[in-house]
Write an enzyme that holds these catalytic residues in place. Structure first.
Site, PDB file in Angstrom:
ATOM      1  CD  GLU A  50      -9.764  -3.940  -7.117  1.00 58.65           C
ATOM      2  OE1 GLU A  50     -10.150  -3.475  -8.173  1.00 58.65           O
ATOM      3  OE2 GLU A  50     -10.133  -3.508  -6.004  1.00 58.65           O
ATOM      4  N   GLY A  69      -6.147 -11.580   4.046  1.00 59.11           N
ATOM      5  CA  GLY A  69      -5.909 -13.011   3.851  1.00 59.11           C
ATOM      6  C   GLY A  69      -5.078 -13.232   2.599  1.00 59.11           C
ATOM      7  CE  LYS A  92      -6.058  -2.119   3.629  1.00 65.54           C
ATOM      8  NZ  LYS A  92      -6.478  -3.043   4.691  1.00 65.54           N
ATOM      9  CD  GLU A 147      -0.526  -4.530   6.728  1.00 65.02           C
ATOM     10  OE1 GLU A 147       0.407  -4.117   6.043  1.00 65.02           O
ATOM     11  OE2 GLU A 147      -1.438  -5.237   6.245  1.00 65.02           O
ATOM     12  CE  LYS A 173      -1.715  -2.740   2.939  1.00 63.92           C
ATOM     13  NZ  LYS A 173      -2.284  -3.512   4.040  1.00 63.92           N
ATOM     14  N   GLY A 201      -3.158 -14.707   9.289  1.00 65.07           N
ATOM     15  CA  GLY A 201      -2.516 -13.992   8.183  1.00 65.07           C
ATOM     16  C   GLY A 201      -3.225 -12.702   7.798  1.00 65.07           C
TER      17      GLY A 201
END
Ligand code: HSE
Length: 340
Positions: free
Chosen positions: A151, A319, A226, A211, A127, A208
């Protein structure tokens, strides 16, 4: 399509599994054949082979803890730096799926720049570069005539970017708000069931979702990153983290959760973005609000539009396999656009 994969954590491995398990389906349905020519990790080695790496063997080596378990063969190069791979690997697409740094976006940002300079399309799950350098990367992509897809950076495998930019093209989106972090939503939902904050966080890490440094999740910074990406993609605004009001979920106790429950309300970590700015904060939502019933690592975004009113998308937000799917969907998009 020759692919160089930077970052082989949960998300990178999720993509590799999909490429391996769906090989025949992808070829039959989309005429899509992928060759992973490079795989790079920060501390577990790197591999490069122009003819492609064997996916099952690669996944086995990663499961065994190091790319050093991948056997030698003619033409196999080891331990190239990620930046060298970005510059020199003969690949059509570079995928940046290494851990996010929302302060500097590095080393990923330089890797992204090098990928474009050397003529590769770029797909990100990381990100940092999209949150901090969205417009630079879009301009570079245009200048070099390559595609940029991201995406996987928002809502894991759920196509929040594609919905806003493609499916809702023609509408004006005036606000986006939603649950953009899977870890904190999972923790809040587990706390509702009586689990302690610490145990719920540990479970989220094991599954999972979190971060590499989960403080980014629980303090709201992952959702804020985000929000920056959505602000840039949807509103064309390059805000900085300091421009947003950001609060995480550490202050929410089980008592808070139970007392909200008695009033038919639910605590959720809500990100809100408009062209003027944005925020991330825990809010008590009435249980009648669609966002209140979003549980587990599921994410949701409501786009408030001029023509359609509210359009809400709900789906997996974290995930390895789920986020790996978003990378795959970007690769298919690139194949579709570059073969036209
Ligand atoms: N740690 C992130 C989350 C992963 O929990 O939502 C997806 O970006």
């Amino acid at each position: 399509m020759k692919i160089a994969l930077i970052g082989c954590g949960n998300v990178g491995q999720g993509l590799l599994q999909l490429l391996h398990n769906k090989q025949a389906e992808l070829q039959d349905k989309y005429d899509f054949q992928a060759q992973v020519v490079a795989a790079s990790t920060r501390t577990r080695g790197a591999l490069y082979h122009l003819d492609g790496l064997k996916l099952d063997v690669l996944l086995g080596a990663l499961a065994a803890g190091s790319l050093r378990h991948y056997p030698d063969s003619n033409g196999l190069a080891r331990d190239w730096e990620a930046l060298t791979i970005a510059r020199e690997a003969q690949a059509d697409v570079l995928i940046e799926a290494s851990p996010t740094d929302l302060q500097t976006a590095q080393p990923a940002l330089d890797i992204c720049r090098a990928a474009f300079v050397s003529g590769k399309h770029l797909v990100l799950a990381n990100k940092g570069p999209m949150a901090l350098a969205y417009h630079e990367l879009q301009e570079t992509a245009q200048r070099v005539g390559k595609l940029l897809r991201f995406e996987a950076t928002v809502m894991g495998g759920t196509p929040s970017i594609r919905l806003a930019l493609q499916a809702l093209a023609g509408c004006t989106i005036v606000e986006a708000r939603g649950i953009l972090n899977g870890t904190t939503n999972y923790i809040l939902a587990q706390m509702e069931l009586g689990t302690s904050y610490a145990d719920a966080l540990e479970q989220a890490q094991k599954l999972g979702y979190a971060e590499a440094d989960p403080t980014a999740d629980v303090d709201g910074w992952d959702a804020a990153g985000k929000a920056l990406i959505l602000a840039a993609a949807v509103f064309g605004k390059q805000f900085a983290l300091d421009d947003l009001q950001v609060q995480g979920i550490r202050g929410i106790t089980r008592d808070n959760i139970f007392s909200a429950h008695e009033r038919n309300e639910t605590w959720k970590l809500i990100a809100r973005i408009t062209p003027e700015g944005g925020s991330v904060a825990p809010l008590r939502l009435a249980n009648s609000d669609p966002l209140a019933s979003v549980k587990g690592a599921t994410n949701a975004v409501t786009y408030v539009t001029d023509v359609l009113g509210d359009v809400t998308l709900i789906g997996p937000g974290a995930g390895g396999l789920q986020t790996g799917f978003a990378l795959l969907s970007d690769l298919l998009d690139i194949q579709r656009l570059s073969s036209n």
